[in-house]
Design an enzyme around this catalytic site. Structure first.
Site, short mmCIF file in Angstrom:
data_model
loop_
_atom_site.label_atom_id
_atom_site.label_comp_id
_atom_site.label_asym_id
_atom_site.label_seq_id
_atom_site.Cartn_x
_atom_site.Cartn_y
_atom_site.Cartn_z
N ASP A 146 0.82 -1.22 0.00
CA ASP A 146 0.00 0.00 0.00
C ASP A 146 0.85 1.26 0.00
OD1 ASP A 146 -2.35 -1.40 0.05
OD2 ASP A 146 -3.13 -0.43 1.85
N ARG A 285 -24.02 3.60 7.28
CA ARG A 285 -25.46 3.35 7.12
C ARG A 285 -26.19 3.50 8.45
NH1 ARG A 285 -24.35 -2.19 3.96
NH2 ARG A 285 -22.78 -2.18 5.62
#
EC number: 2.7.2.1
Length: 399
Positions: A146, A285
């Site tokens: 990464d 959410r």
């Protein structure tokens, strides 16, 4: 034709995707969760089907055996020999690795040495590498880091304003993370815009449970929000992001439950962010449901989250001296229209404007208005595909 597995192994999980290469066709994908417990969960998706089993998987070696046996059991492969390569996502490559590498004993040792830079990620990744090398010793194993994409940052950007001996002696510096994702979505954004990447100035926002923002100048990372570890930057799902470092000794002195710096860092990594502030959840959410219910803690967590992201994007407009596009990606970046709207509305001074008819769940592409001076894009990231591509590329160098 070959079959390559892209692996993202954590301390108690192993996420995987099987590709047919070079066609880049996904044959199957899945995840093994709760490794080390007696109620581990193995999920396999293939040909529109989903198989899920609860079983005892004590370690990563058994997880890899289960994965490979599932591939045979469900007829996805005939034998282990059909697997010709495996690629491992590694969060922290430090200064050892400026690009993806073929795995050998030294590489595994170096990945383990770098655990301090990514304590939530590197140890599990190393366990995954060792497991595959034990079970499939003859195939090509590759590490994809990464941090590699961010090695183009200049020294004045990656050094911290502390005595230089801490860099010289201990390599304390900004390394960044999510580089594979930032590189991929920048390339995809250039295709969407119909312009060469080496002419563009982009701000890429990887907004998932982990959040990082990157300033991309002509295809290279010139600054990024994650730092020495992935704890730095904006507020995240369970991570605090940037805080005043003097808070750490203060909390140790005040809170008897926090006995040392490791306890505080663990709290900042696992008990902070959206989940810590809201007391509800680290999932956007659930936070949005809290907004609808006028839950004050959900509102506060959401407002901090938006505020921190806007500030980093604003910084990178200054770093780049303007930008051609803002690119959203990852779980929330791709699937949270309200978050995108509130971030961009707070940056309208830069000439960005979202089209509300395009800024909806599931839409990918340009979501800005025709009048927007800075384009706003939604791009699906595909780190697994990048990993599979690097495996294929490096296989050619040793064949």
């Amino acid at each position: 034709m070959s079959k390559t597995i892209a692996i993202n192994a954590g301390s108690s999980s192993l996420k995987w995707q099987l590709y047919q290469m070079p066609e880049e066709k996904v044959l199957a994908q899945g995840i093994i969760e709760r490794i080390g417990l007696t109620d581990s969960i193995s999920t396999v998706k293939y040909d529109g089907k989903k198989e899920e089993h609860i079983l005892d998987i004590p370690d990563h070696t058994e997880a890899v055996k289960r994965l490979l046996n599932d591939l045979i059991h469900f007829g996805i492969i005939g034998t282990y020999d059909e697997i010709t390569g495996v690629g491992h996502r590694i969060v922290a490559g430090g200064e050892y690795f400026k690009e993806s590498v073929v795995v050998d004993d030294k590489v595994v040792e170096q990945v383990e040495e770098l655990a301090a830079l990514a304590p939530l990620h590197n140890p599990g990744a190393a366990a995954g590498i060792r497991a595959f090398r034990k079970i499939l010793p003859d195939i090509t194993s590759v590490c994809v880091f990464d941090t590699s994409f961010h090695t183009t940052m200049q020294k004045h950007t990656y050094l911290y304003p502390i005595p230089q001996k801490y860099y010289t002696d201990y390599k304390v510096r900004k390394y960044g993370a999510h580089g594979t994702s930032h590189k991929y979505v920048a390339e995809e954004a250039a295709k969407m815009l119909g312009r060469p990447l080496d002419e563009l100035k982009l701000i890429t926002a990887h907004v998932g449970n982990g959040v990082s923002i990157t300033a991309n100048y002509h295809g290279q990372s010139v600054d990024t929000s994650m730092g020495f570890t992935p704890l730095a930057g904006p507020m995240m799902g369970t991570r605090s992001g940037d805080i005043d470092p003097a808070i750490i000794p203060y909390l140790i002195a005040q809170d008897p439950e926090l006995k040392d710096a490791a306890d505080v860092v663990n709290m900042l990594n696992k008990q902070s962010g959206l989940g810590g502030v809201s007391g509800i959840s680290s999932d956007m959410r659930d936070i949005e449901a809290g907004l609808q219910a006028n839950n004050p803690d959900a509102v506060l967590a959401y407002n901090i989250f938006i505020d921190r992201i806007k500030k980093f994007i604003g910084q990178y407009f200054a770093v780049l001296n303007g930008a051609d596009a803002l690119v959203f990606t990852a779980g929330m970046g791709e699937n949270a229209p309200l978050m995108r709207q509130d971030v961009v509305n707070g940056l309208s001074w830069f000439g960005m404007e979202i089209d509300p008819e395009k800024n909806v769940f599931g839409y990918r592409g340009d979501i800005s208005t025709a009048a927007s001076k800075v384009k706003v894009l939604v791009v699906s990231t595909d780190e697994e595909l990048c990993i599979a591509r690097d495996v294929e590329r490096l296989k050619q160098t040793i064949s």
